[in-house]
Design an enzyme around this catalytic site. Structure first.
Site, mmCIF file in Angstrom:
data_model
loop_
_atom_site.group_PDB
_atom_site.id
_atom_site.type_symbol
_atom_site.label_atom_id
_atom_site.label_comp_id
_atom_site.label_asym_id
_atom_site.label_seq_id
_atom_site.Cartn_x
_atom_site.Cartn_y
_atom_site.Cartn_z
ATOM 1 N N CYS A 64 0.708 -0.989 0.021
ATOM 2 C CA CYS A 64 -0.045 -0.103 -0.114
ATOM 3 C C CYS A 64 0.855 1.318 0.131
ATOM 4 O O CYS A 64 2.042 1.359 0.340
ATOM 5 C CB CYS A 64 -0.892 0.002 1.243
ATOM 6 S SG CYS A 64 -1.848 -1.377 1.392
ATOM 7 N N HIS A 114 22.123 -33.435 -13.077
ATOM 8 C CA HIS A 114 21.250 -34.152 -11.859
ATOM 9 C C HIS A 114 19.747 -33.889 -11.744
ATOM 10 O O HIS A 114 19.169 -33.602 -10.640
ATOM 11 C CB HIS A 114 21.879 -33.706 -10.638
ATOM 12 C CG HIS A 114 23.427 -33.868 -10.382
ATOM 13 N ND1 HIS A 114 23.727 -34.992 -9.986
ATOM 14 C CD2 HIS A 114 24.680 -32.923 -10.661
ATOM 15 C CE1 HIS A 114 25.172 -35.059 -9.932
ATOM 16 N NE2 HIS A 114 25.615 -33.915 -10.634
ATOM 17 N N LYS A 118 14.888 -11.579 -12.887
ATOM 18 C CA LYS A 118 14.462 -10.453 -13.944
ATOM 19 C C LYS A 118 13.480 -10.989 -14.826
ATOM 20 O O LYS A 118 12.367 -10.196 -15.108
ATOM 21 C CB LYS A 118 15.652 -10.024 -14.469
ATOM 22 C CG LYS A 118 16.702 -9.071 -13.597
ATOM 23 C CD LYS A 118 16.138 -7.823 -13.335
ATOM 24 C CE LYS A 118 15.502 -7.535 -12.021
ATOM 25 N NZ LYS A 118 15.862 -7.988 -10.966
ATOM 26 N N TRP A 174 -3.084 -2.633 -1.568
ATOM 27 C CA TRP A 174 -2.579 -3.850 -2.056
ATOM 28 C C TRP A 174 -2.996 -4.943 -1.466
ATOM 29 O O TRP A 174 -2.758 -4.970 -0.212
ATOM 30 C CB TRP A 174 -0.928 -3.971 -1.876
ATOM 31 C CG TRP A 174 -0.304 -5.109 -2.833
ATOM 32 C CD1 TRP A 174 -0.398 -5.394 -4.108
ATOM 33 C CD2 TRP A 174 0.648 -5.920 -2.148
ATOM 34 N NE1 TRP A 174 0.123 -6.239 -4.479
ATOM 35 C CE2 TRP A 174 0.844 -6.710 -3.308
ATOM 36 C CE3 TRP A 174 0.929 -6.154 -1.058
ATOM 37 C CZ2 TRP A 174 1.700 -7.933 -3.043
ATOM 38 C CZ3 TRP A 174 1.836 -7.117 -0.978
ATOM 39 C CH2 TRP A 174 2.201 -8.259 -1.801
ATOM 40 N N ARG A 201 4.544 0.938 -6.227
ATOM 41 C CA ARG A 201 4.685 0.057 -5.069
ATOM 42 C C ARG A 201 3.435 -1.143 -5.330
ATOM 43 O O ARG A 201 3.686 -1.951 -4.553
ATOM 44 C CB ARG A 201 4.222 0.802 -3.839
ATOM 45 C CG ARG A 201 5.159 1.950 -3.515
ATOM 46 C CD ARG A 201 4.752 2.962 -2.471
ATOM 47 N NE ARG A 201 4.194 2.268 -1.095
ATOM 48 C CZ ARG A 201 5.189 2.233 -0.218
ATOM 49 N NH1 ARG A 201 6.418 2.695 -0.479
ATOM 50 N NH2 ARG A 201 4.844 1.762 0.853
ATOM 51 N N GLU A 250 20.004 -14.169 -10.758
ATOM 52 C CA GLU A 250 19.175 -12.911 -10.861
ATOM 53 C C GLU A 250 18.737 -12.491 -12.187
ATOM 54 O O GLU A 250 17.638 -11.939 -12.351
ATOM 55 C CB GLU A 250 20.380 -11.917 -10.709
ATOM 56 C CG GLU A 250 20.053 -10.423 -10.955
ATOM 57 C CD GLU A 250 18.880 -9.966 -10.256
ATOM 58 O OE1 GLU A 250 18.373 -10.543 -9.195
ATOM 59 O OE2 GLU A 250 18.430 -8.645 -10.592
ATOM 60 N N GLU A 262 9.885 -11.919 -13.290
ATOM 61 C CA GLU A 262 9.175 -11.012 -12.679
ATOM 62 C C GLU A 262 8.455 -9.853 -13.585
ATOM 63 O O GLU A 262 7.732 -9.227 -13.084
ATOM 64 C CB GLU A 262 9.891 -10.378 -11.462
ATOM 65 C CG GLU A 262 11.129 -9.447 -11.734
ATOM 66 C CD GLU A 262 11.744 -8.837 -10.492
ATOM 67 O OE1 GLU A 262 11.113 -8.310 -9.583
ATOM 68 O OE2 GLU A 262 12.746 -8.455 -10.488
ATOM 69 N N ASN A 274 -1.319 0.955 5.932
ATOM 70 C CA ASN A 274 -0.419 0.441 5.263
ATOM 71 C C ASN A 274 0.205 -0.788 6.203
ATOM 72 O O ASN A 274 0.395 -0.426 7.444
ATOM 73 C CB ASN A 274 0.806 1.047 4.626
ATOM 74 C CG ASN A 274 1.814 -0.068 3.964
ATOM 75 O OD1 ASN A 274 1.297 -1.116 3.515
ATOM 76 N ND2 ASN A 274 2.835 0.501 3.578
ATOM 77 N N GLY A 275 -0.138 -2.071 5.770
ATOM 78 C CA GLY A 275 0.348 -3.202 6.904
ATOM 79 C C GLY A 275 -0.871 -4.290 7.098
ATOM 80 O O GLY A 275 -1.707 -4.334 6.461
HETATM 81 C C1 AGP Z 1 14.090 -7.695 -7.446
HETATM 82 O O1 AGP Z 1 13.896 -7.136 -8.594
HETATM 83 C C2 AGP Z 1 12.667 -7.618 -6.708
HETATM 84 N N1 AGP Z 1 11.863 -6.281 -6.603
HETATM 85 C C3 AGP Z 1 12.947 -8.192 -5.302
HETATM 86 O O2 AGP Z 1 13.454 -9.513 -5.325
HETATM 87 C C4 AGP Z 1 13.649 -7.523 -4.292
HETATM 88 O O3 AGP Z 1 14.962 -7.328 -4.474
HETATM 89 C C5 AGP Z 1 13.330 -7.842 -2.915
HETATM 90 O O4 AGP Z 1 11.904 -7.641 -2.487
HETATM 91 C C6 AGP Z 1 14.409 -7.134 -1.895
HETATM 92 O O5 AGP Z 1 13.860 -5.829 -1.581
HETATM 93 P P1 AGP Z 1 14.980 -4.737 -0.932
HETATM 94 O O6 AGP Z 1 16.162 -4.936 -1.506
HETATM 95 O O7 AGP Z 1 14.292 -3.402 -0.822
HETATM 96 O O8 AGP Z 1 14.886 -5.383 0.675
#
Ligand code: AGP
Length: 608
Positions: free
Chosen positions: A2, A504, A485, A75, A27, A481, A488, A101-102
Site C-alpha cells: 500500500c 542431476h 528479472k 494492495w 509500489r 538474478e 518478474e 499500510n500493513g
Molecule cells: C527484485 O527485482 C525484486 N524487486 C525483489 O526481489 C527485491 O529485490 C526484494 O524484494 C528485496 O527488496 P529490498 O532490496 O528492498 O529489501
C-alpha cells in the site's frame, strides 16, 4: 504494498493527493481512494477498485475542496480488491477517517468486541477496526485516542488519521511499515516514501517504530506509545525530483539500467581515496578483523543474489568464510552466531519486513550489524549498527537493476577493505582490481551499444514459455538474478541452476522448446561451461550465450551470443548481468507487460 499520502496546509489538498498517489503507483496496488476535510468541516471520501485513472475520473465530477486530506493505494491483504474495501475508511460516526499500510493481526478479536458494543462494519478489511477503535476511545484528544488504539492492536502499520473533531491536524504513526513526514512552508505532508514528496520538499522527518506524530500546518509533535515527547531531527534529502522521473525513457527500469555506470562511478568516487578503498563510515577495529571467524549475510530477492556474489568476493579476497541466507529463512531458524562474527543485511528499500526481522533477531549476538542499503532514513539504515549506502538514487522500477549494481560494488569494496585489513590482499592486487573497476562503466557502455541486437534476440525468444539460466562459480548468482528479472516482469517461467547441476535433473527438461541462457566468460571454468552448453545443444535446446569478446569459438556452438568485455573473473558479474537485464526488459516490453509495475509485486515487501 500500500501507499499513503497526506496533506495539511494552505493549498487545495486534492491535486497534491492525486499527484502523490501517482508517485506511489510503482509500489503495486489494486484500488485507490482519497478523503478531503472540506470547509464545511465535513469529510468526503471517493475511492474505487482499479487504477488511479478511474479515481481521477471519479473526483473530476465532484467538488472536493479542502486543505487537509489523505490518499491511499491499496494492495489487498484482507478483503478482496473492491470499492468498499478500498481506503480511506470511516468511523461509525463518519467523523474520523484512516488510511493504513500493513496488517492488523488481531483485528478479528477487536472487531468482535466493537460489534458487541454496537459498531457496524461495512468492509472485509482488517483496517476498518482502526477508525471505529479511535472513535470508541476518543475523549477530547485525537492523538490520545490514536495512541490508546495502537496500544491495543498488534501487527504492522503505517497510518494517517484525520477527524472532524480536530480539523486542524493529521495524526500519523508507524510500526513495521515506513512513513515519512515532509516539511513545507506553512504546510506538511506524509507519505509512504520519499519520491512522493520530492516535488514539494526535501526536508523530511522519519518516524521510528511506534512513534505517533501530531501534524499541524506549521508544527509537528511526536510522542512514543507511552505518550512521552520525542525530539526528531530533520533530514535533508539530496535526491531531486528529476532523479525520480523517467527523463525520456519509456520505462523507469530502462532508465535505471542505463544509469548503472553512473552508480558505479559515484561509489568509486565516494569510497576510493588516492587509489585506495576508504570506508570511513565502517568501524571494524583491527583486533576484531583479526578475530573474525564468519560473516553472515541475509537479504531477500535480488539483494540475496547480490549477497551470493559478495560471498565469492569476500572469501576469495579476505579468506573469511561467508554464510548467505534468505532473510525469511534466517529469522526462524537456529542462528549459530558469535561475537567473532559480523552480520550484514542488504536491502534496497531498507523496509523489507523479513530482512528487518532477521536483523533484529540477531541483534547483540554478533560483533556488529552492517547494513548495505539505498534509501536514507529507512528502518534498516536507522536500526543497524553501521551503514554503507549504495548511492544508487531513487529506484522506481519494481525490478531492481541499478540498486543490484550498487549492492555489488559496495560488496566488492567491502571485500577489498577486509582483504587488506586481514593482510590477504596486497596493495598491488588492490590497485589492479580498482583500476579494472574504474573501467567497468566504460565496458558497460559497450554492452549498451548491442541493445538493438539484444532487442532482436528478445523478439525471437519472446514466445517461449520456459527458460533455464546456467552459470558457474561467481556467475551462478547472476544466472539466478537473470532468471528473476525475466520471470518478474514478463511472467515467463525461468529458473537458474549451477551448470554442473544440470545432469542431476534439469537436463530432463530440455528440448527444442526450452531455451537456455548460459553465462560463459573466459574464466577458470570456461571449458566446463562449454561442455555443459554442448550437452544442451545435443538436446536441441536453443542457447543464448553471454560470452567474452575474446571468445572466437562460442558463436559456432550456440544460437545467439551477447558479448561482454574481458575482465578479471571476480568482477565479471558487474558486466554479465547487464545483457540479462536488457533481455528481460525487451521481452517484457515486446509482450506488452507493465514493466515498471509488474502484477502481484511491490517495490518493497513490508509485510511478511
Ligand atoms: C527484485 O527485482 C525484486 N524487486 C525483489 O526481489 C527485491 O529485490 C526484494 O524484494 C528485496 O527488496 P529490498 O532490496 O528492498 O529489501
Amino acid at each position: 504494498m500500500c501507499g499513503i499520502i497526506g496533506y495539511i496546509g494552505h493549498r487545495e489538498a486534492l491535486p497534491i493527493l492525486m499527484q502523490g498517489l501517482k508517485k506511489l503507483e510503482y509500489r503495486g496496488y489494486d484500488s485507490a481512494g482519497v478523503a478531503i476535510l472540506n470547509k464545511e468541516n465535513n469529510i468526503e471520501i471517493q475511492k474505487c477498485k482499479g487504477r488511479i485513472k478511474y479515481l481521477e475520473d471519479m473526483v473530476r465530477e465532484k467538488d472536493l475542496k479542502g486543505t487537509i486530506g489523505l490518499g491511499h493505494t491499496r494492495w489487498a491483504t484482507h478483503g478482496k480488491p473492491n470499492d468498499i474495501n478500498a481506503h480511506p475508511h470511516f468511523s461509525g460516526d463518519h467523523e474520523t477517517v484512516v488510511v493504513h499500510n500493513g496488517i492488523i493481526e488481531n483485528y478479528l478479536s477487536i472487531k468482535e468486541n466493537l460489534i458487541l458494543n454496537g459498531y457496524q462494519f461495512i468492509s472485509d478489511t482488517d483496517t476498518e477496526v482502526l477508525p471505529h477503535l479511535i472513535q470508541s476511545l476518543y475523549q477530547g484528544n485525537i492523538t490520545e485516542a490514536v495512541r490508546n488504539s495502537l496500544k491495543i492492536v498488534t501487527g504492522s502499520y503505517a497510518l494517517g488519521v484525520i477527524s472532524k473533531k480536530e480539523p486542524d491536524k493529521i495524526v500519523a504513526s508507524r510500526s513495521g511499515s515506513p512513513l515519512v513526514i515532509g516539511i513545507g512552508d506553512q504546510e506538511m505532508f506524509i507519505a509512504s516514501d520519499i519520491p512522493a514528496l520530492l516535488n514539494y520538499t526535501r526536508k523530511m522527518i522519519f518516524l521510528e517504530e511506534n512513534e505517533i506524530a501530531t501534524i499541524e500546518k506549521n508544527c509537528i509533535h511526536v510522542v512514543n506509545l507511552e505518550g512521552e515527547e520525542i525530539k526528531k531531527k530533520v533530514v535533508y534529502i539530496d535526491w531531486d525530483a528529476q532523479m525520480a522521473e523517467k527523463s525520456g525513457y519509456k520505462h523507469f527500469m530502462l532508465k535505471e539500467i542505463i544509469q548503472q555506470p553512473l552508480v558505479i562511478r559515484d561509489n568509486l568516487v565516494k569510497y576510493i581515496d588516492s587509489g585506495r578503498v576508504n570506508l570511513s563510515d565502517i568501524h571494524l577495529p583491527q583486533n576484531i578483523v583479526n578475530s573474525l571467524e564468519k560473516i553472515h549475510i541475509v537479504a531477500c530477492g535480488t539483494a540475496y543474489y547480490a549477497s551470493l556474489v559478495g560471498k565469492y568476493a569476500i572469501e576469495s579476497l579476505s579468506g573469511i568464510p561467508v554464510e548467505v541466507d534468505y532473510a525469511s529463512e534466517f529469522r526462524y531458524r537456529t542462528q549459530l552466531l558469535s561475537k567473532n562474527s559480523l552480520g550484514i543485511v542488504i536491502s534496497q528499500s531498507g523496509e523489507t519486513a523479513d530482512t528487518i526481522a532477521a536483523m533484529r533477531s540477531c541483534k547483540n549476538q554478533v560483533y556488529s550489524e552492517l547494513a548495505i542499503v539505498n534509501v536514507k532514513g529507512s528502518t534498516i539504515s536507522r536500526e543497524a549498527d553501521q551503514v554503507m549506502y549504495i548511492n544508487a538514487g531513487p529506484e522506481i522500477g519494481v525490478a531492481s537493476t541499478k540498486a543490484f549494481m550498487g549492492q555489488l560494488i559496495s560488496l566488492y569494496l567491502f571485500a577489498i577493505f577486509l582483504g587488506k585489513a586481514k593482510k590477504q590482499l596486497s596493495g598491488q592486487n588492490e590497485e589492479k582490481i580498482l583500476n579494472e573497476m574504474m573501467r567497468i562503466p566504460h565496458h558497460m557502455e559497450t554492452i549498451f551499444s548491442q541493445d538493438d541486437k539484444i532487442k532482436s534476440i528478445a523478439n525471437q525468444f519472446s514466445n517461449y514459455q520456459h527458460f533455464l539460466y546456467l552459470g558457474r562459480d561467481i556467475n551462478f548468482p547472476i544466472a539466478l538474478e537473470g532468471a528473476l528479472k525475466l520471470k518478474e516482469i514478463s511472467y515467463i517461467h525461468a529458473e537458474a541452476y549451477p551448470a554442473g547441476e544440470m545432469k542431476h535433473g534439469p537436463i530432463a527438461l530440455l528440448d527444442v522448446n526450452f531455451p537456455v541462457v548460459a553465462i560463459v566468460p573466459r574464466d577458470h571454468v570456461y571449458h566446463k561451461m562449454i561442455n555443459n552448453i554442448k550437452e544442451v545443444t545435443t538436446r536441441d535446446a536453443p542457447v543464448i550465450a553471454v560470452a567474452s569478446e575474446s571468445d572466437e569459438q562460442i558463436k559456432e556452438i550456440v544460437d545467439k551470443v551477447i558479448y561482454i568485455p574481458d575482465v578479471q573473473t571476480i568482477l565479471s558479474p558487474l558486466l554479465s548481468v547487464v545483457p540479462l537485464q536488457l533481455l528481460a526488459y525487451h521481452i517484457a516490453d515486446i509482450l506488452g507487460k507493465d514493466v515498471d509495475k509488474p502484477r502481484n509485486l511491490a517495490k518493497s515487501v513490508t509485510v511478511e
